[in-house]
Design an enzyme around this catalytic site. Structure first.
Site, PDB file in Angstrom:
ATOM      1  N   SER A  20      51.844  46.013  47.942  1.00 11.68           N
ATOM      2  CA  SER A  20      52.576  46.750  48.981  1.00 11.68           C
ATOM      3  C   SER A  20      53.047  45.811  50.097  1.00 11.68           C
ATOM      4  CB  SER A  20      51.746  47.909  49.535  1.00 11.68           C
ATOM      5  OG  SER A  20      50.679  47.452  50.310  1.00 11.68           O
ATOM      6  N   ASN A  21      52.265  44.786  50.407  1.00  4.84           N
ATOM      7  CA  ASN A  21      52.741  43.808  51.400  1.00  4.84           C
ATOM      8  C   ASN A  21      53.920  43.011  50.855  1.00  4.84           C
ATOM      9  OD1 ASN A  21      51.149  43.652  54.019  1.00  4.84           O
ATOM     10  ND2 ASN A  21      49.526  43.911  52.496  1.00  4.84           N
ATOM     11  N   ASN A 115      48.696  33.791  54.899  1.00  7.44           N
ATOM     12  CA  ASN A 115      47.874  34.828  54.271  1.00  7.44           C
ATOM     13  C   ASN A 115      47.780  36.007  55.221  1.00  7.44           C
ATOM     14  OD1 ASN A 115      45.999  35.992  52.373  1.00  7.44           O
ATOM     15  ND2 ASN A 115      44.353  35.479  53.812  1.00  7.44           N
ATOM     16  N   HIS A 117      45.226  39.144  56.264  1.00  2.53           N
ATOM     17  CA  HIS A 117      43.834  39.570  56.123  1.00  2.53           C
ATOM     18  C   HIS A 117      43.662  40.897  56.867  1.00  2.53           C
ATOM     19  CE1 HIS A 117      39.573  39.205  55.457  1.00  2.53           C
ATOM     20  NE2 HIS A 117      39.365  39.485  56.732  1.00  2.53           N
ATOM     21  N   GLU A 151      39.063  26.567  54.410  1.00  2.12           N
ATOM     22  CA  GLU A 151      38.008  27.562  54.640  1.00  2.12           C
ATOM     23  C   GLU A 151      38.632  28.958  54.594  1.00  2.12           C
ATOM     24  OE1 GLU A 151      38.789  25.216  57.174  1.00  2.12           O
ATOM     25  OE2 GLU A 151      37.570  23.764  56.076  1.00  2.12           O
ATOM     26  N   ASP A 153      39.918  32.583  55.108  1.00  2.00           N
ATOM     27  CA  ASP A 153      40.206  33.457  56.245  1.00  2.00           C
ATOM     28  C   ASP A 153      40.019  32.763  57.595  1.00  2.00           C
ATOM     29  OD1 ASP A 153      40.772  35.476  54.417  1.00  2.00           O
ATOM     30  OD2 ASP A 153      38.709  36.220  54.417  1.00  2.00           O
ATOM     31  N   GLU A 182      49.883  46.198  58.610  1.00  3.90           N
ATOM     32  CA  GLU A 182      50.144  45.018  57.774  1.00  3.90           C
ATOM     33  C   GLU A 182      51.612  44.939  57.379  1.00  3.90           C
ATOM     34  OE1 GLU A 182      47.424  44.146  54.554  1.00  3.90           O
ATOM     35  OE2 GLU A 182      45.933  45.477  55.381  1.00  3.90           O
TER      36      GLU A 182
HETATM   37  C1  GRF Z   1      45.888  44.031  51.854  1.00  6.93           C
HETATM   38  O1  GRF Z   1      45.058  44.871  52.595  1.00  6.93           O
HETATM   39  C2  GRF Z   1      45.774  42.615  52.335  1.00  6.93           C
HETATM   40  O2  GRF Z   1      45.557  42.519  53.710  1.00  6.93           O
HETATM   41  C3  GRF Z   1      44.569  42.110  51.589  1.00  6.93           C
HETATM   42  O3  GRF Z   1      44.666  42.694  50.319  1.00  6.93           O
HETATM   43  C4  GRF Z   1      45.400  43.908  50.401  1.00  6.93           C
HETATM   44  C5  GRF Z   1      46.535  43.775  49.452  1.00  6.93           C
HETATM   45  O4  GRF Z   1      47.277  44.959  49.351  1.00  6.93           O
HETATM   46  N1  GRF Z   1      44.538  40.664  51.598  1.00  6.93           N
HETATM   47  P1  GRF Z   1      48.707  44.948  48.678  1.00  6.93           P
HETATM   48  O5  GRF Z   1      48.540  44.349  47.279  1.00  6.93           O
HETATM   49  O6  GRF Z   1      49.621  44.112  49.529  1.00  6.93           O
HETATM   50  O7  GRF Z   1      49.138  46.367  48.613  1.00  6.93           O
END
Ligand code: GRF
Length: 213
Positions: A20-21, A115, A117, A151, A153, A182
């Site tokens: 989804s991101n 990244n 998080h 390291e 996150d 996000e």
């Molecule tokens: C998101 O919550 C992201 O922050 C984390 O993993 C999840 C991935 O979700 N690292 P998607 O695949 O982007 O929907």
């Protein structure tokens, strides 16, 4: 006459799951003034749902199946590098990518790999962030986009935003509220990096603005 805009940065999004991101980044990059183009989506497993969404959007996809490389992380990363090279990638966005990358790979992409998080780093590094936020009783929770360093996150924060934790929240309801953040935050952070406004600077290695020796 306006100066010709600089070429868009070529971006690969690395995923393991629903993507989804990734979809939010693809959507944002449709804007005419967006300084990055999503040109490749790489998944480390063939069943990653995000692959289908990327194909529908007309983006090139590749699968570098981690199971084919057993425990050989170097070989996995050589295969990944080959894809990135073939598509002339300049920036990488990790978006729910569940593989730990070697320090050598991270070093090669230093300042060029982001990244997201689902927590307000440096709080709640690692997995199950929403459950741990609820257990800790925090009043606010959120998401962070950062440059990747060896390291997990850690690494300089590019953008961060928060939401309230509400009475009666479950892990799912909180995750959903954070996910909306996000989807706004990642495109904003990539914009900052792609147009050069956010840059990686190793601590102690920065020159303050206007500094005269
Ligand atoms: C998101 O919550 C992201 O922050 C984390 O993993 C999840 C991935 O979700 N690292 P998607 O695949 O982007 O929907």
């Amino acid at each position: 006459m306006a100066a010709a805009s600089a070429a868009r940065k070529r971006v690969a999004v690395l995923i393991s799951g629903r993507g989804s991101n990734m979809a939010a980044l693809i959507e944002a990059a449709k804007a005419a003034d967006y300084p990055a183009a999503i040109v490749l989506v790489v998944a480390d497993r063939p069943q990653a749902a995000g692959l289908g969404r990327a194909r529908e959007a007309g983006i090139a996809t590749a699968i570098v199946d981690y199971r084919a490389f057993a425990d050989d992380r170097d070989a996995f990363e050589r295969a990944l590098d080959a894809q990135l090279h073939a598509h002339a990638i300049e920036l990488i966005c990790l978006a729910g990518f569940m593989r730990l990358l070697t320090p050598a790979f991270v070093q090669r992409w230093r300042g060029r790999m982001l990244n997201i998080h689902p927590a307000l780093l440096p709080l709640f590094k690692g997995l199950n962030t929403h459950r741990r936020a609820l257990e800790a009783g925090v009043k606010r929770h959120g998401a962070t986009v950062h440059f990747v360093v060896p390291e997990m996150d850690c690494g300089p924060i590019i953008a961060q935003d928060s939401v309230p934790v509400l009475e009666g929240d479950t892990e799912d309801s909180l995750a959903q509220r954070v996910l909306e953040v996000e989807h706004r935050l990642y495109p904003q952070a990539l914009r900052l990096v792609a147009d050069g406004r956010a840059r990686f600077a190793a601590p102690g290695n920065e020159t303050p603005p206007g500094y005269q020796p």
